[in-house]
Write a protein that holds these residues in place. Structure first.
Motif, PDB file in Angstrom:
ATOM      1  N   ARG A 118       0.830  -1.205   0.000  1.00  0.00           N
ATOM      2  CA  ARG A 118       0.000   0.000   0.000  1.00  0.00           C
ATOM      3  C   ARG A 118       0.869   1.262   0.000  1.00  0.00           C
ATOM      4  NH1 ARG A 118      -4.747  -1.636   4.378  1.00  0.00           N
ATOM      5  NH2 ARG A 118      -6.077  -2.781   2.909  1.00  0.00           N
ATOM      6  N   GLY A 121       2.377   1.729  -3.281  1.00  0.00           N
ATOM      7  CA  GLY A 121       1.375   2.202  -4.232  1.00  0.00           C
ATOM      8  C   GLY A 121       1.142   3.697  -4.142  1.00  0.00           C
ATOM      9  N   TYR A 122       1.111   4.226  -2.923  1.00  0.00           N
ATOM     10  CA  TYR A 122       0.860   5.658  -2.743  1.00  0.00           C
ATOM     11  C   TYR A 122       2.085   6.512  -3.062  1.00  0.00           C
ATOM     12  CZ  TYR A 122      -3.223   3.845  -0.278  1.00  0.00           C
ATOM     13  OH  TYR A 122      -4.375   3.173   0.043  1.00  0.00           O
ATOM     14  N   LYS A 125       3.822   4.380  -7.036  1.00  0.00           N
ATOM     15  CA  LYS A 125       2.911   4.251  -8.183  1.00  0.00           C
ATOM     16  C   LYS A 125       1.967   5.441  -8.307  1.00  0.00           C
ATOM     17  CE  LYS A 125      -0.211   1.011 -10.477  1.00  0.00           C
ATOM     18  NZ  LYS A 125      -0.929  -0.277 -10.432  1.00  0.00           N
ATOM     19  N   ASP A 126       1.819   6.204  -7.238  1.00  0.00           N
ATOM     20  CA  ASP A 126       0.977   7.396  -7.210  1.00  0.00           C
ATOM     21  C   ASP A 126      -0.513   7.067  -7.254  1.00  0.00           C
ATOM     22  OD1 ASP A 126       0.884  10.153  -6.875  1.00  0.00           O
ATOM     23  OD2 ASP A 126       0.690  10.542  -9.024  1.00  0.00           O
ATOM     24  N   VAL A 127      -0.904   5.985  -6.578  1.00  0.00           N
ATOM     25  CA  VAL A 127      -2.322   5.671  -6.386  1.00  0.00           C
ATOM     26  C   VAL A 127      -2.900   6.670  -5.384  1.00  0.00           C
ATOM     27  CG1 VAL A 127      -3.910   3.933  -5.428  1.00  0.00           C
ATOM     28  CG2 VAL A 127      -2.004   3.226  -6.892  1.00  0.00           C
ATOM     29  N   HIS A 131      -7.061   4.426  -1.691  1.00  0.00           N
ATOM     30  CA  HIS A 131      -7.718   3.703  -2.784  1.00  0.00           C
ATOM     31  C   HIS A 131      -6.957   2.450  -3.234  1.00  0.00           C
ATOM     32  CE1 HIS A 131      -9.841   7.531  -2.996  1.00  0.00           C
ATOM     33  NE2 HIS A 131     -10.766   6.927  -3.719  1.00  0.00           N
ATOM     34  N   ALA A 132      -5.892   2.077  -2.565  1.00  0.00           N
ATOM     35  CA  ALA A 132      -5.088   0.933  -2.999  1.00  0.00           C
ATOM     36  C   ALA A 132      -5.875  -0.366  -2.922  1.00  0.00           C
ATOM     37  CB  ALA A 132      -3.829   0.820  -2.142  1.00  0.00           C
ATOM     38  N   GLU A 185      -6.135   0.393 -12.293  1.00  0.00           N
ATOM     39  CA  GLU A 185      -5.086   1.391 -12.100  1.00  0.00           C
ATOM     40  C   GLU A 185      -4.769   1.601 -10.622  1.00  0.00           C
ATOM     41  OE1 GLU A 185      -9.034   3.565 -12.370  1.00  0.00           O
ATOM     42  OE2 GLU A 185      -8.021   1.941 -13.459  1.00  0.00           O
ATOM     43  N   ASN A 186      -5.682   1.207  -9.724  1.00  0.00           N
ATOM     44  CA  ASN A 186      -5.443   1.354  -8.294  1.00  0.00           C
ATOM     45  C   ASN A 186      -4.924   0.080  -7.635  1.00  0.00           C
ATOM     46  OD1 ASN A 186      -6.246   4.037  -8.254  1.00  0.00           O
ATOM     47  ND2 ASN A 186      -8.383   3.545  -7.804  1.00  0.00           N
ATOM     48  N   THR A 187      -4.684  -0.956  -8.421  1.00  0.00           N
ATOM     49  CA  THR A 187      -4.140  -2.200  -7.873  1.00  0.00           C
ATOM     50  C   THR A 187      -2.654  -2.011  -7.588  1.00  0.00           C
ATOM     51  OG1 THR A 187      -5.724  -3.530  -9.120  1.00  0.00           O
ATOM     52  CG2 THR A 187      -3.785  -4.661  -8.239  1.00  0.00           C
ATOM     53  N   VAL A 188      -2.252  -2.319  -6.365  1.00  0.00           N
ATOM     54  CA  VAL A 188      -0.846  -2.164  -5.996  1.00  0.00           C
ATOM     55  C   VAL A 188      -0.116  -3.494  -5.915  1.00  0.00           C
ATOM     56  CG1 VAL A 188      -1.272  -0.007  -4.771  1.00  0.00           C
ATOM     57  CG2 VAL A 188      -1.370  -2.174  -3.502  1.00  0.00           C
TER      58      VAL A 188
END
Length: 401
Positions: A118, A121-122, A125-127, A131-132, A185-188
């Motif tokens: 997570r 991802g934040y 990946k810039d989620v 929202h991860a 796109e929000n999958t980490v």
């Protein structure tokens, strides 16, 4: 306790009933054998769900623990200690990765993997924050903490422990198409067991794990491999993923890493993944303690020899050959697994998995049932071929009765 009945009666009276153990009370153990409080010997064909890959009372591991016990056992991570750097360096090298984050239990390691994915991802990946999503497989078993049971499909593990932690998508195990559709796109991360142990030692279709690796790489998603049961020699390779030539972004390790002596777990990944942590964001008082590091270092040294992987491969071939001869004879409907690890589905006409396990116990062999009709076989990797055959003879005897 002086006898089996007294010990079981006391345990039932004073401990929470979160397990349903077989009615045997172990007093000592060595190698692949355990002895109960009344002196009866049993062949251990479960090995602590792979925590005892190197057998009970392994001399190298006991000596390593004893030597460390005389020096220092705990500092907390508030200070450095002289076994920590070696442990991290050697485990990272074994995995072909750059960094290690040590914990204690397998569930803690999975929780650590979830937090890592997570945060990655934040921050990488810039989620959008909060929202991860992590994709997992149905019939998984990754532990029993509140977050982990939130994405379990096992009703015993999950029911009445809510409200549940959001952020997980469950897809069928082995279904690459379903996995592809679930990744957004929000999958980490995708979190999987290379072989599902608790589900009955389920081996995915050939090419599935490579497909997962290709998909996660294409979609900029982390592949988290839970090798807590399947790793460290059990399947005939250091890691079960090696059977398909797959390297994940993160290994999640536990059980055998502590040699059956102390609880040791870890997540292992490269710096671009584990480097997201800063001081104060995650930790454990006991994680990476000197005693744990000393034992785990000896485990790593033993695995580097390749001896245990080779034993698991050779004896595993023999185990599966003998078990597959039972299929179609009216007692066994299917056999699955790799190396010294097998799930054996019992025809319901011959009894439940629990009943077969109890009958085997009566003949001096200890296994454990799962999902009603399946028994799991996972002896220590140090078991001799003669002892393995002795146990298989008793399985044949029970199934033919």
């Amino acid at each position: 306790m002086s006898n089996t009945a007294d010990a079981i009666r006391s345990a039932d009276a004073h401990s929470a009933h979160n397990y349903h153990p077989l009615p045997v009370v172990v007093a000592s153990a060595q190698g692949a054998w355990m002895t109960d409080v009344e002196g009866r010997r049993y062949l251990d064909m479960l090995a602590g769900y792979s925590a005892l890959n190197f057998g009970h009372g392994n001399r190298r591991l006991i000596d390593a623990a004893r030597a460390q016990l005389e020096r220092v056992t705990l500092t907390s991570r508030a200070f450095h200690h002289d076994r920590f750097a070696d442990f991290c360096t050697e485990l990272a090298a074994l995995c072909g990765k750059e960094m290690v984050l040590p914990m204690n239990t397998g569930a803690e390691a999975v929780e650590t993997a979830v937090k890592t994915a997570r945060k990655w991802g934040y921050e990488v990946k810039d989620v959008p924050d909060g929202h991860a999503k992590i994709v997992v497989a149905a019939d998984n078993f990754h532990g029993r903490t509140t977050t982990i049971v939130s994405f379990s499909t096992d009703h015993d593990a999950r029911d009445h422990f809510g409200p549940y932690t959001p952020g997980f998508e469950i897809v069928p195990y082995g279904d690459l198409t379903a996995l592809s559709h679930a990744v957004t796109e929000n999958t980490v991360a995708v979190l999987l067991e290379p072989i599902q142990g608790e589900a009955g030692v389920l081996v995915p279709p050939a090419g599935y794990l490579q497909g997962v690796r290709d998909l996660t790489r294409e979609r900029n998603v982390l592949f988290l491999a839970d090798e807590i049961q399947s790793g460290l020699g059990r399947t005939g390779r250091t890691f079960a993923l090696e059977h398909e030539g797959v390297v994940p972004d993160m290994y999640i390790l536990g059980k055998a890493l502590g040699g059956g002596v102390v609880p040791v777990s870890a997540v292992v990944a490269d710096r671009d993944v584990l480097g997201v942590f800063r001081p104060g964001e995650h930790g454990s008082t006991f994680g990476g303690n000197p005693l744990a590091c000393a034992v785990a270092l000896e485990v790593i040294a033993m695995l580097r020899s390749g001896e245990y992987q080779q034993r698991a491969a050779e004896l595993g071939d023999h185990l599966h050959h003998e078990l597959n001869l039972l299929v179609g004879g009216g007692a066994v409907t299917a056999v699955r697994g790799r190396g010294l690890w097998a799930g054996v589905d019992i025809d319901p006409s011959r009894g439940t998995g629990r009943e077969i396990s109890e009958k085997l116990m009566g003949l001096g062999v200890l296994v454990k049932d799962t999902h009603g009709s399946t028994i799991r076989i996972a002896p220590p990797l140090v078991i001799s071929k003669e002892d393995l055959d002795w146990g298989l003879d008793r399985l044949r005897s029970v199934l033919s009765a």
